[in-house]
Design a protein around this motif. Structure first.
Motif, PDB file in Angstrom:
ATOM      1  N   UNK A  58       0.910  -1.194   0.071  1.00 26.69           N
ATOM      2  CA  UNK A  58       0.007  -0.268   0.160  1.00 26.69           C
ATOM      3  C   UNK A  58       1.166   1.456   0.067  1.00 26.69           C
ATOM      4  N   UNK A  59       1.570   1.541   1.579  1.00 25.08           N
ATOM      5  CA  UNK A  59       3.072   2.508   0.785  1.00 25.08           C
ATOM      6  C   UNK A  59       4.214   1.836   0.389  1.00 25.08           C
ATOM      7  N   UNK A  60       4.923   3.069  -0.118  1.00 25.15           N
ATOM      8  CA  UNK A  60       6.173   2.426  -0.920  1.00 25.15           C
ATOM      9  C   UNK A  60       6.867   3.510  -1.720  1.00 25.15           C
ATOM     10  N   UNK A  61       8.070   3.612  -1.293  1.00 26.09           N
ATOM     11  CA  UNK A  61       8.982   4.828  -1.378  1.00 26.09           C
ATOM     12  C   UNK A  61       9.670   4.302  -2.722  1.00 26.09           C
ATOM     13  N   UNK A  62      10.030   5.101  -4.014  1.00 26.09           N
ATOM     14  CA  UNK A  62      10.349   5.181  -4.940  1.00 26.09           C
ATOM     15  C   UNK A  62      11.858   6.160  -4.308  1.00 26.09           C
ATOM     16  N   UNK A  63      13.412   5.198  -4.723  1.00 24.10           N
ATOM     17  CA  UNK A  63      14.308   6.354  -5.165  1.00 24.10           C
ATOM     18  C   UNK A  63      15.074   7.155  -5.344  1.00 24.10           C
ATOM     19  N   UNK A  64      14.795   6.490  -6.666  1.00 25.75           N
ATOM     20  CA  UNK A  64      15.189   7.243  -8.311  1.00 25.75           C
ATOM     21  C   UNK A  64      14.398   7.258  -9.642  1.00 25.75           C
ATOM     22  N   UNK A  65      14.503   7.981  -9.918  1.00 30.71           N
ATOM     23  CA  UNK A  65      13.095   7.775 -11.156  1.00 30.71           C
ATOM     24  C   UNK A  65      13.091   6.534 -11.817  1.00 30.71           C
ATOM     25  N   UNK A  66      12.015   5.804 -12.032  1.00 29.26           N
ATOM     26  CA  UNK A  66      11.855   4.957 -11.977  1.00 29.26           C
ATOM     27  C   UNK A  66      12.838   4.182 -13.472  1.00 29.26           C
ATOM     28  N   UNK A  67      13.198   3.142 -13.914  1.00 33.60           N
ATOM     29  CA  UNK A  67      13.171   2.812 -15.165  1.00 33.60           C
ATOM     30  C   UNK A  67      12.321   1.101 -15.351  1.00 33.60           C
ATOM     31  N   UNK A  68      11.725   1.514 -16.671  1.00 39.41           N
ATOM     32  CA  UNK A  68      10.327   0.773 -16.745  1.00 39.41           C
ATOM     33  C   UNK A  68      11.143  -0.193 -17.674  1.00 39.41           C
TER      34      UNK A  68
END
Length: 120
Positions: A58-68
């Protein structure tokens, strides 16, 4: 005569399909805190799943711009019998997968370069 007409019509089909093709591109997902399904990015719903269980995080953190690094197209049948598609872009983010998903009204979609989809 009839066969010439049909041949001409079929030869124009790729031009007609190309003219009505719509491109959808996986949006850039910058670093930050997100809540699955509640947060959106350019009409794409954002969510995450645990790698070990596929349960929603439910709650999450992305540390840098996501690479798909993965895309998928899932055909959907609507209540009225027509078809649409669910487009998904996914990224490996450590202990979870980050995803964005968008339902589009077009009933035919295919993968394109650079995290994009062509739909018609």
């Amino acid at each position: 005569m009839k066969s010439k007409y049909l041949l001409t019509l079929f030869s124009l089909f790729p031009l007609i399909a190309t003219a009505t093709t719509k491109e959808y591109k996986c949006p850039a997902l910058p670093a930050g805190n997100y809540v699955s399904i509640m947060d959106t990015m350019n009409e794409w719903f954002i969510y995450a799943t645990e790698k070990t269980s596929d349960l929603t995080v439910m709650n999450f953190k992305v540390n840098k711009i996501v690479h798909w690094n993965k895309k998928s197209i899932e055909p959907l049948q609507n209540e009225d019998g027509t078809y649409s598609n669910l487009l998904t872009c996914s990224s490996n983010e450590g202990s979870f997968y980050a995803h964005v998903m968008l339902t589009v009204p077009e009933n035919h979609c295919k993968f394109k370069d650079n995290n994009a989809f062509n739909c018609y």
